[in-house]
Enzyme design. Sequence first.
Site, mmCIF file in Angstrom:
data_model
loop_
_atom_site.group_PDB
_atom_site.id
_atom_site.type_symbol
_atom_site.label_atom_id
_atom_site.label_comp_id
_atom_site.label_asym_id
_atom_site.label_seq_id
_atom_site.Cartn_x
_atom_site.Cartn_y
_atom_site.Cartn_z
ATOM 1 N N HIS A 3 -8.240 -3.703 3.189
ATOM 2 C CA HIS A 3 -7.724 -2.330 3.154
ATOM 3 C C HIS A 3 -8.264 -1.584 1.940
ATOM 4 C CE1 HIS A 3 -4.805 0.351 1.151
ATOM 5 N NE2 HIS A 3 -4.398 0.740 2.343
ATOM 6 N N ASN A 4 -8.233 -2.225 0.776
ATOM 7 C CA ASN A 4 -8.695 -1.563 -0.438
ATOM 8 C C ASN A 4 -10.207 -1.352 -0.435
ATOM 9 O OD1 ASN A 4 -5.997 -1.887 -1.104
ATOM 10 N ND2 ASN A 4 -6.439 -2.329 -3.237
ATOM 11 N N LYS A 16 -4.760 -6.838 2.748
ATOM 12 C CA LYS A 16 -4.685 -5.778 1.738
ATOM 13 C C LYS A 16 -6.021 -5.633 0.991
ATOM 14 C CE LYS A 16 -2.597 -2.694 -0.912
ATOM 15 N NZ LYS A 16 -3.308 -2.630 -2.168
ATOM 16 N N GLU A 66 -10.736 1.581 1.667
ATOM 17 C CA GLU A 66 -10.300 2.733 0.862
ATOM 18 C C GLU A 66 -11.422 3.224 -0.048
ATOM 19 O OE1 GLU A 66 -7.633 2.496 -2.921
ATOM 20 O OE2 GLU A 66 -6.308 2.517 -1.165
ATOM 21 N N SER A 70 0.831 -1.197 0.000
ATOM 22 C CA SER A 70 0.000 0.000 0.000
ATOM 23 C C SER A 70 0.870 1.253 0.000
ATOM 24 C CB SER A 70 -0.924 0.021 1.221
ATOM 25 O OG SER A 70 -1.733 1.181 1.212
#
Length: 282
Positions: free
Chosen positions: A159-160, A156, A163, A106
């Site tokens: 996380h995205n 991840k 986001e 990231s």
Amino acid sequence: MKKEIAIIGLGKMGGNMALRLRERRWKILGLDKGDDFSRLRKLPIPRVIILSIPHQAVDSLVENIIQFLEKGDILVDAGNSFYRDTIRRAKDFSRGGIKFIDAGVSGGPDGARRGASLMIGGDKKTFNFLKPLFRDLATKKGMQFFQGAGAGHFVKMVHNGIEYGMMQSLAEGFAILKKSEYKIDLKNAAEIYNNGSVIESRLVGWILRAFEKHGQDLKKVSWKVGATGEGEWTVKTAKEFKISAKVLEEALKFRKKSQKNPDWTGKLLSALRGEFGGHSVK
């Protein structure tokens, strides 16, 4: 480990990781599609190869390089692969004694160049061996290990998804500011939001930079918002786990609808993607 590895995929992310490592006295064998992969044989044993390529290309690439690998070699998938594909690949490679480590990266191209946030999955022994490499790629305190094949890519992925939701809320908020009869200077709003406020963040900083670059009307920025898959994977996984993820789901729906529905909110989302990920804004 010896400070000599290969990086396959020298685009925005892989190229910047290569530059960062070279500054830290790593010897890098940089390869792209169509190059002579037999050069991998010259790497010190165990060979360490970072894959910085789109998730759709991983399986076909590996088919091309597997003949040049041996038991004990290590593949690091530093792209945004679906965690279940990573589990499958790790299992397949383990039969031949090849280690497969997943590393969610990231921070975008700038993070790859100046120090990224690394979410690493796999087995602890291999992670410990690769620590010198990950330390040199990561920003300060920007490296974390999660036990199990695919765990890094799973963290991840979520996380995205988060986001997507954060970007959507910011874009909607600034759309409300823009519509106001107060004729609010959006650059000033972004600047004050990013100095001591509760929503201070890199994302708000990138919004300010986008306004400075494209103007507050974002006239030349596309209202069609791109998506690379991770947000949708997160939403599908939430449904599979029977967890409500309405914010993430609505953010994903907006991106899909934006392909046919002009909206300034979409323009700001596209501008944001351009700032942190280097994506096209046209």
